[in-house]
Design an enzyme around this catalytic site. Structure first.
Site, short mmCIF file in Angstrom:
data_model
loop_
_atom_site.label_atom_id
_atom_site.label_comp_id
_atom_site.label_asym_id
_atom_site.label_seq_id
_atom_site.Cartn_x
_atom_site.Cartn_y
_atom_site.Cartn_z
N ASP A 1 2.66 -6.01 2.40
CA ASP A 1 2.02 -4.69 2.36
C ASP A 1 1.27 -4.67 1.02
O ASP A 1 0.95 -5.75 0.50
CB ASP A 1 3.08 -3.57 2.47
CG ASP A 1 2.46 -2.19 2.74
OD1 ASP A 1 2.08 -1.92 3.89
OD2 ASP A 1 2.31 -1.39 1.79
N LYS B 1 11.16 -0.89 6.10
CA LYS B 1 10.17 -1.06 5.02
C LYS B 1 10.94 -1.28 3.73
O LYS B 1 12.07 -0.84 3.59
CB LYS B 1 9.32 0.20 4.87
CG LYS B 1 8.00 -0.01 4.15
CD LYS B 1 6.94 -0.48 5.12
CE LYS B 1 5.67 -0.88 4.43
NZ LYS B 1 4.59 -1.11 5.42
P1 NDP Z 1 -3.61 -4.90 -0.79
O1 NDP Z 1 -2.63 -4.92 -1.90
O2 NDP Z 1 -4.15 -6.19 -0.27
O3 NDP Z 1 -4.86 -4.00 -1.16
C1 NDP Z 1 -4.70 -2.67 -1.50
C2 NDP Z 1 -6.05 -2.07 -1.85
O4 NDP Z 1 -5.91 -0.66 -1.97
C3 NDP Z 1 -6.58 -2.55 -3.18
O5 NDP Z 1 -7.99 -2.53 -3.17
C4 NDP Z 1 -6.02 -1.50 -4.14
O6 NDP Z 1 -6.75 -1.36 -5.35
C5 NDP Z 1 -6.14 -0.25 -3.32
N1 NDP Z 1 -5.11 0.70 -3.73
C6 NDP Z 1 -3.76 0.51 -3.66
N2 NDP Z 1 -3.12 1.58 -4.16
C7 NDP Z 1 -4.07 2.44 -4.55
C8 NDP Z 1 -4.02 3.71 -5.15
N3 NDP Z 1 -2.86 4.32 -5.42
N4 NDP Z 1 -5.21 4.33 -5.40
C9 NDP Z 1 -6.40 3.72 -5.11
N5 NDP Z 1 -6.49 2.49 -4.57
C10 NDP Z 1 -5.34 1.88 -4.28
O7 NDP Z 1 -2.89 -4.08 0.39
P2 NDP Z 1 -3.24 -4.03 1.94
O8 NDP Z 1 -4.69 -4.19 2.15
O9 NDP Z 1 -2.29 -4.92 2.63
O10 NDP Z 1 -2.80 -2.54 2.30
C11 NDP Z 1 -3.71 -1.44 2.32
C12 NDP Z 1 -3.14 -0.33 3.18
O11 NDP Z 1 -2.96 -0.82 4.51
C13 NDP Z 1 -1.77 0.21 2.77
O12 NDP Z 1 -1.71 1.59 3.08
C14 NDP Z 1 -0.80 -0.53 3.67
O13 NDP Z 1 0.41 0.15 3.85
C15 NDP Z 1 -1.61 -0.57 4.95
N6 NDP Z 1 -1.24 -1.59 5.92
C16 NDP Z 1 -1.19 -2.91 5.60
C17 NDP Z 1 -0.85 -3.85 6.54
C18 NDP Z 1 -0.86 -5.30 6.23
O14 NDP Z 1 -0.65 -6.09 7.17
N7 NDP Z 1 -1.13 -5.74 5.03
C19 NDP Z 1 -0.48 -3.46 7.91
C20 NDP Z 1 -0.64 -2.05 8.17
C21 NDP Z 1 -0.99 -1.17 7.20
P3 NDP Z 1 -6.15 -1.98 -6.72
O15 NDP Z 1 -6.26 -3.46 -6.54
O16 NDP Z 1 -6.99 -1.42 -7.79
O17 NDP Z 1 -4.72 -1.52 -6.78
O1 2IT Z 2 2.49 -1.20 7.51
C1 2IT Z 2 2.59 -2.24 8.20
O2 2IT Z 2 2.58 -2.20 9.43
C2 2IT Z 2 2.69 -3.52 7.50
N1 2IT Z 2 2.63 -3.54 6.28
C3 2IT Z 2 2.90 -4.78 8.28
C4 2IT Z 2 4.35 -4.95 8.65
C5 2IT Z 2 4.70 -6.27 9.27
O3 2IT Z 2 5.92 -6.47 9.48
O4 2IT Z 2 3.83 -7.10 9.56
#
Ligand code: NDP
Ligand code: 2IT
Length: 447
Positions: free
Chosen positions: A168, A128
């Protein structure tokens, strides 16, 4: 020695070696609670100190990221890559750009990633990285200059057979594009060094959808195991980014009704349900306009709860899809008291340990992030396969593989987590993820 004492002794060493890294301590604690009893029954793991080795990153890279903002002023951020474990494949995991990023946060994410990637059944190690850079309010040019500077250093440490980052929080298609362009320019190589790429330049169909779809499929499989399904269920979702958007799409497609979305400023409550048309509005608002979720409430005349999270809203299924520690004990109690009986975590470690204890006491269906959100990295693995084959699979082919992988993860959790008529998905995911990595480490000697 009593079980509790063994966990505490192990954690005391972790805390002493990694001071101040609270999220990392939390993630390790959750895993060792499941693993210590298992390792006692299988002492070849403890003799080889596998758990101690797994909790120490193979390599941590820390670097300066200087860049010029639109006013010509120099800005400096921190850049990180944690190369946690390469026993079963090249390091693989996302990059997070958010002001709260620090070493402890990235180490927790890298640690979780090792087990998650193992669960996918694909050959990927865990890593990561990211930066404390805040993309909010920055122009496209500023984001590009930052990404170029970040990759100028990172490119020395990654490669398609070494370490393959992806997105992420704060890192989506735009950022992956800027970083890919810079890698290619410096290394003079068109290669699958990042996943989440655009369709026309090596990306996989379904990768943008994969995490949200996968977390929804996982919820469906947990329900199926109980003879139930998502059809007709009321679902609360937090976040409104990549994971939340595609979870919303898939839940709706499977007949559920999503009533909330959120961002860091608050949540919207739409009791009518966020249908296809409203979701298209959210996607434009968030991915193109880069606006706030509050605007949804203004457009559709529903409630906006400023500064709050959606867990007070009555639901059958909750999907925390924003960030770590976003469901606390009080909120977990409220969810359960209101009849919520399924939690499928799209985010990484969104529930505090106290919240998890509430789910466990209530014996609800709880799919922890490392199992439920593995669909994202799984399709990243499929993107790597397609890049190696120099082929691209159809949407249907990738989606079918994703479904099968989520089904296999469910089966692994069932295999290692069944206790009577109850599946402990935390235990199942932790042990199921551990075994493959641990056996590979044993086979490879003292590494
Ligand atoms: P994005 O940046 O696309 O979206 C994040 C969302 O979460 C936004 O709505 C953001 O609001 C909100 N958010 C982020 N930080 C905070 C905080 N500290 N408090 C409140 N709201 C918050 O990210 P993703 O959708 O990609 O990721 C969301 C979660 O999913 C994370 O935990 C990530 O690690 C996990 N994840 C993502 C994967 C991926 O493929 N993208 C894979 C597996 C897990 P705002 O815009 O106001 O910051
Ligand atoms: O938390 C996660 O699994 C991710 N942000 C996706 C990682 C990846 O390599 O696709």
């Amino acid at each position: 020695m009593a079980f509790e004492q063994k966990v505490n002794d192990f954690m005391a060493k972790i805390i002493a070696k990694n001071p101040g890294e609270n999220e990392f301590h939390q993630a390790v604690h959750e895993v060792v609670e499941s693993l210590i009893p298992y390792i006692e029954e299988n002492p070849h793991y403890s003799e080889a100190k596998v758990l101690e080795r797994i909790a120490e990153p193979e390599r941590v890279i820390l670097f300066r990221v200087p860049w010029l903002d639109d006013k010509g002023e120099i800005q400096i951020n921190k850049g990180y890559r944690i190369e946690m474990n390469s026993a079963i494949g090249p390091y693989k995991g996302g990059l997070r750009f958010h002001p709260t990023v620090n070493l402890g946060v990235l180490k927790f994410l890298a640690f979780e990633q090792v087990f998650k990637n193992s669960l996918t059944t694909l050959p990927m190690g865990g890593g990561k990285g990211g930066s404390d850079f805040d993309p909010k309010g920055k122009s496209d040019n500023e984001v590009m200059r930052f990404c170029q500077s970040f990759m100028t250093e990172l490119c020395k440490h990654i490669g398609p057979n070494t370490d393959v980052p992806a997105g992420d929080i704060g890192v989506g298609g735009r950022e992956i594009g800027f970083m890919f362009g810079q890698y290619k320019r410096i290394r003079n190589e068109f290669t699958g060094v990042l996943t989440g790429k655009g369709r026309e330049w090596g990306g996989s169909l379904i990768r943008p959808e994969a995490t949200g779809y996968g977390a929804t499929y996982f919820a469906e499989y947990m329900l199926n195991a109980k003879g139930d399904s998502l059809k007709g269920k009321v679902v609360t979702i937090s976040g409104s980014g990549n994971v939340a958007q595609y979870a919303c799409e898939k839940v709706t497609e499977l007949g559920g009704k999503v009533v909330t979305l959120s961002d860091s400023q608050g949540f919207i409550y739409d009791p009518e349900g966020i249908d296809e048309e409203k979701l298209a509005y959210v996607m434009h608002l968030k991915n193109v306009k880069r606006g706030r979720i509050k605007e949804y409430a203004e457009k559709y005349g529903c409630e906006f709860h400023e500064g709050q999270r959606p867990w007070g809203i009555k639901c059958d299924v909750a999907m925390p899809n924003a960030t770590q520690n976003e469901v606390n004990e009080e909120e977990a109690k409220t969810l359960v008291a209101n009849g919520c009986f399924v939690i499928s975590e799209g985010a990484n470690m969104p529930s505090t340990p106290e919240a998890i204890a509430v789910y466990a006491d209530a014996k609800i269906l709880y799919g922890p992030g490392k199992a439920a959100n593995a669909g994202g990295v799984a399709v990243s693995g499929l993107e790597m396969s397609q890049n190696s084959l120099r082929l691209s699979w159809t949407r249907e082919e990738v989606d079918n593989r994703l479904k099968q992988i989520m089904k296999d993860i469910h089966a692994t959790c069932e295999k290692y987590g069944t206790e009577g008529d109850f599946i402990d998905y935390v235990k199942g995911a932790n042990i199921g993820g551990f075994v493959k990595v641990a056996d590979a480490m044993l086979a490879q000697g003292v590494v």
